[in-house]
Motif scaffolding. Structure first.
Motif, mmCIF file in Angstrom:
data_model
loop_
_atom_site.group_PDB
_atom_site.id
_atom_site.type_symbol
_atom_site.label_atom_id
_atom_site.label_comp_id
_atom_site.label_asym_id
_atom_site.label_seq_id
_atom_site.Cartn_x
_atom_site.Cartn_y
_atom_site.Cartn_z
ATOM 1 N N ILE A 191 0.830 -1.200 0.000
ATOM 2 C CA ILE A 191 0.000 0.000 0.000
ATOM 3 C C ILE A 191 0.870 1.258 0.000
ATOM 4 C CG2 ILE A 191 -1.694 1.319 1.331
ATOM 5 C CD1 ILE A 191 -2.807 -1.374 2.321
ATOM 6 N N TYR A 192 1.918 1.243 0.821
ATOM 7 C CA TYR A 192 2.786 2.415 0.901
ATOM 8 C C TYR A 192 3.525 2.647 -0.422
ATOM 9 C CZ TYR A 192 6.741 5.378 2.110
ATOM 10 O OH TYR A 192 7.674 6.382 2.130
ATOM 11 N N LYS A 193 3.894 1.563 -1.089
ATOM 12 C CA LYS A 193 4.613 1.697 -2.355
ATOM 13 C C LYS A 193 3.756 2.383 -3.410
ATOM 14 C CE LYS A 193 7.421 -0.985 -5.598
ATOM 15 N NZ LYS A 193 7.900 -2.339 -5.985
ATOM 16 N N SER A 194 2.444 2.140 -3.367
ATOM 17 C CA SER A 194 1.550 2.755 -4.347
ATOM 18 C C SER A 194 1.122 4.166 -3.939
ATOM 19 C CB SER A 194 0.306 1.880 -4.548
ATOM 20 O OG SER A 194 -0.429 1.777 -3.335
ATOM 21 N N ASP A 195 1.198 4.452 -2.632
ATOM 22 C CA ASP A 195 0.808 5.778 -2.143
ATOM 23 C C ASP A 195 1.722 6.127 -0.964
ATOM 24 O OD1 ASP A 195 -0.293 8.088 -1.195
ATOM 25 O OD2 ASP A 195 -2.247 7.231 -0.664
ATOM 26 N N ARG A 196 2.797 6.860 -1.258
ATOM 27 C CA ARG A 196 3.818 7.134 -0.248
ATOM 28 C C ARG A 196 3.412 8.296 0.662
ATOM 29 N NH1 ARG A 196 8.560 4.372 -1.452
ATOM 30 N NH2 ARG A 196 8.610 3.442 -3.524
ATOM 31 N N SER A 197 2.292 8.138 1.308
ATOM 32 C CA SER A 197 1.814 9.169 2.237
ATOM 33 C C SER A 197 2.321 8.866 3.647
ATOM 34 C CB SER A 197 0.283 9.212 2.245
ATOM 35 O OG SER A 197 -0.238 8.008 2.789
ATOM 36 N N ASN A 198 2.342 9.890 4.481
ATOM 37 C CA ASN A 198 2.756 9.702 5.869
ATOM 38 C C ASN A 198 1.814 8.760 6.621
ATOM 39 O OD1 ASN A 198 5.012 11.353 5.698
ATOM 40 N ND2 ASN A 198 3.864 13.206 6.238
ATOM 41 N N LYS A 199 0.551 8.781 6.239
ATOM 42 C CA LYS A 199 -0.420 7.900 6.877
ATOM 43 C C LYS A 199 -0.052 6.445 6.653
ATOM 44 C CE LYS A 199 -5.269 6.472 6.531
ATOM 45 N NZ LYS A 199 -6.573 6.734 5.855
ATOM 46 N N HIS A 200 0.249 6.079 5.424
ATOM 47 C CA HIS A 200 0.603 4.691 5.125
ATOM 48 C C HIS A 200 1.990 4.347 5.663
ATOM 49 C CE1 HIS A 200 -2.432 5.036 1.596
ATOM 50 N NE2 HIS A 200 -3.012 4.540 2.682
ATOM 51 N N LEU A 201 2.877 5.326 5.740
ATOM 52 C CA LEU A 201 4.196 5.088 6.324
ATOM 53 C C LEU A 201 4.055 4.759 7.806
ATOM 54 C CD1 LEU A 201 7.287 5.078 6.033
ATOM 55 C CD2 LEU A 201 7.259 7.539 6.549
ATOM 56 N N ALA A 202 3.156 5.447 8.497
ATOM 57 C CA ALA A 202 2.925 5.177 9.917
ATOM 58 C C ALA A 202 2.404 3.752 10.125
ATOM 59 C CB ALA A 202 1.941 6.190 10.496
ATOM 60 N N VAL A 203 1.539 3.309 9.236
ATOM 61 C CA VAL A 203 1.027 1.938 9.331
ATOM 62 C C VAL A 203 2.157 0.942 9.113
ATOM 63 C CG1 VAL A 203 -0.510 0.228 8.279
ATOM 64 C CG2 VAL A 203 -1.300 2.587 8.620
ATOM 65 N N LEU A 204 3.013 1.236 8.134
ATOM 66 C CA LEU A 204 4.150 0.345 7.869
ATOM 67 C C LEU A 204 5.068 0.265 9.088
ATOM 68 C CD1 LEU A 204 5.804 -1.409 5.941
ATOM 69 C CD2 LEU A 204 6.857 0.684 5.047
ATOM 70 N N PHE A 205 5.343 1.391 9.700
ATOM 71 C CA PHE A 205 6.166 1.396 10.919
ATOM 72 C C PHE A 205 5.520 0.541 12.008
ATOM 73 C CE2 PHE A 205 8.353 5.733 10.066
ATOM 74 C CZ PHE A 205 9.367 5.078 9.382
ATOM 75 N N ARG A 206 4.215 0.691 12.158
ATOM 76 C CA ARG A 206 3.512 -0.019 13.241
ATOM 77 C C ARG A 206 3.573 -1.529 13.063
ATOM 78 N NH1 ARG A 206 -1.464 -1.908 13.411
ATOM 79 N NH2 ARG A 206 -2.126 -0.684 11.608
ATOM 80 N N VAL A 207 3.336 -2.005 11.854
ATOM 81 C CA VAL A 207 3.311 -3.459 11.652
ATOM 82 C C VAL A 207 4.718 -4.054 11.636
ATOM 83 C CG1 VAL A 207 1.109 -3.368 10.437
ATOM 84 C CG2 VAL A 207 3.254 -3.290 9.125
ATOM 85 N N CYS A 208 5.728 -3.205 11.391
ATOM 86 C CA CYS A 208 7.105 -3.701 11.412
ATOM 87 C C CYS A 208 7.623 -3.896 12.836
ATOM 88 C CB CYS A 208 8.037 -2.736 10.672
ATOM 89 S SG CYS A 208 7.931 -2.840 8.863
ATOM 90 N N GLU A 209 6.967 -3.283 13.803
ATOM 91 C CA GLU A 209 7.425 -3.414 15.191
ATOM 92 C C GLU A 209 7.005 -4.760 15.757
ATOM 93 O OE1 GLU A 209 5.718 -1.580 19.081
ATOM 94 O OE2 GLU A 209 7.182 -0.157 18.284
ATOM 95 N N PRO A 210 7.949 -5.542 16.268
ATOM 96 C CA PRO A 210 7.606 -6.847 16.849
ATOM 97 C C PRO A 210 6.675 -6.694 18.047
ATOM 98 C CG PRO A 210 9.976 -6.650 16.496
ATOM 99 C CD PRO A 210 9.389 -5.284 16.296
ATOM 100 N N LEU A 211 5.781 -7.642 18.229
ATOM 101 C CA LEU A 211 4.853 -7.609 19.361
ATOM 102 C C LEU A 211 5.586 -7.656 20.693
ATOM 103 C CD1 LEU A 211 2.064 -10.056 18.106
ATOM 104 C CD2 LEU A 211 1.927 -7.564 18.324
ATOM 105 N N ARG A 212 6.789 -8.243 20.709
ATOM 106 C CA ARG A 212 7.508 -8.355 21.991
ATOM 107 C C ARG A 212 7.909 -6.994 22.528
ATOM 108 N NH1 ARG A 212 10.475 -11.351 18.287
ATOM 109 N NH2 ARG A 212 12.042 -10.096 17.200
#
Length: 265
Positions: free
Chosen positions: A41-62
């Motif tokens: 999604i971020y690759k198709s729309d490089r908005s800060n909103k989608h970047l924030a989502v990418l950051f969030r899901v990249c963070e391990p649950l631990r």
């Protein structure tokens, strides 16, 4: 719940702790599918909103698990000790390296310089802290209370340490300083218990940092020394304006004799 979880962890055997960290590595990692989808999604729309989502899901649950554990009373120090266990148990487990990165990431924030408290350590410091100074000294072993008192002498010695409000009287790191007339060229007179280079601190023109000790194994990799020395220099300048030289004496026992022997060959 966080307190109960930490209590249970402390009761675990070494094998069970290893299994616990194994679960953190496997079951509390980031979800690859969520990362792939968020990146698409971020690759198709490089908005800060989608970047924030990418950051969030990249963070391990631990990481979130460790944050929640840190809500308990006294949990910060318990987590430092947990990492001390982990550093021993991670040997031979490549899949544990990501957990170590998470610890370092969180501790770098929790032990940010802005949270650290600089304190001078002297003979009036509570005995509970002085005992730890003796135990944690990693450069020049302190030979009991008399030796410690000599190193804290108001005449020509200073000792400073960083503390963190969340872990009370546990020092994180401390540095020992000798006040001298002129720049010292060897460590032996400084460590001697019967030699005084000056009769009053105001007579010193040099400050020699001759020992710095990290106290918490669980905070290995978190940098304190640079900040500590720089702030101690400022403290000393304010107390003793006559100081002109700030130097270190790195301990390398027998190095000179080895060098002379090797050079001659």
């Amino acid at each position: 719940m966080a307190s109960r979880a930490l209590d249970i962890y402390q009761s675990l055997s070494e094998d069970d702790k290893r299994a616990f960290f194994g679960a953190l590595a496997k079951d509390f990692a980031a979800d690859p599918d969520q990362i792939d989808e968020a990146y698409r999604i971020y690759k198709s729309d490089r908005s800060n909103k989608h970047l924030a989502v990418l950051f969030r899901v990249c963070e391990p649950l631990r990481q979130e698990l460790l944050r929640r554990l840190n809500l308990a009373q006294g949990a910060t120090y318990e987590l430092v000790k947990m990492r001390q266990d982990f550093l021993t148990l991670m040997k031979g487990h490549k899949d544990f390296e990501s957990i170590n990165a998470d610890f370092v990431h969180l501790f770098a924030s929790w032990f940010n310089r802005g949270f650290l408290v600089l304190k001078r350590i002297d003979w009036t410091t509570p005995a509970s802290i002085l005992e730890k100074i003796i135990r944690y000294e990693a450069v020049h072993k302190i030979q009991g209370w008399d030796d410690l008192r000599r190193r804290l002498d108001d005449r020509d010695r200073r000792c400073f340490g960083f503390f963190h409000p969340s872990i009370g009287d546990e020092p994180l790191i401390f540095v020992e300083v000798a006040l001298t007339k002129g720049i010292p060229d060897k460590i032996q007179p400084i460590l001697a218990d019967d030699q005084y280079d000056i009769d009053a601190p105001e007579l010193a023109d040099s400050a020699a940092f001759f020992g710095i000790s990290n106290c918490q194994v669980g905070l290995r990799g978190i940098s304190f020394g640079n900040f500590l020395i720089k702030q101690v220099v400022q403290e000393l300048k304010q107390e003793l304006p006559n100081l002109k030289n700030f130097v270190t004496l790195s301990p390398l026992p027998t190095f000179r004799s080895w060098l002379e022997k090797t050079y001659q060959q």
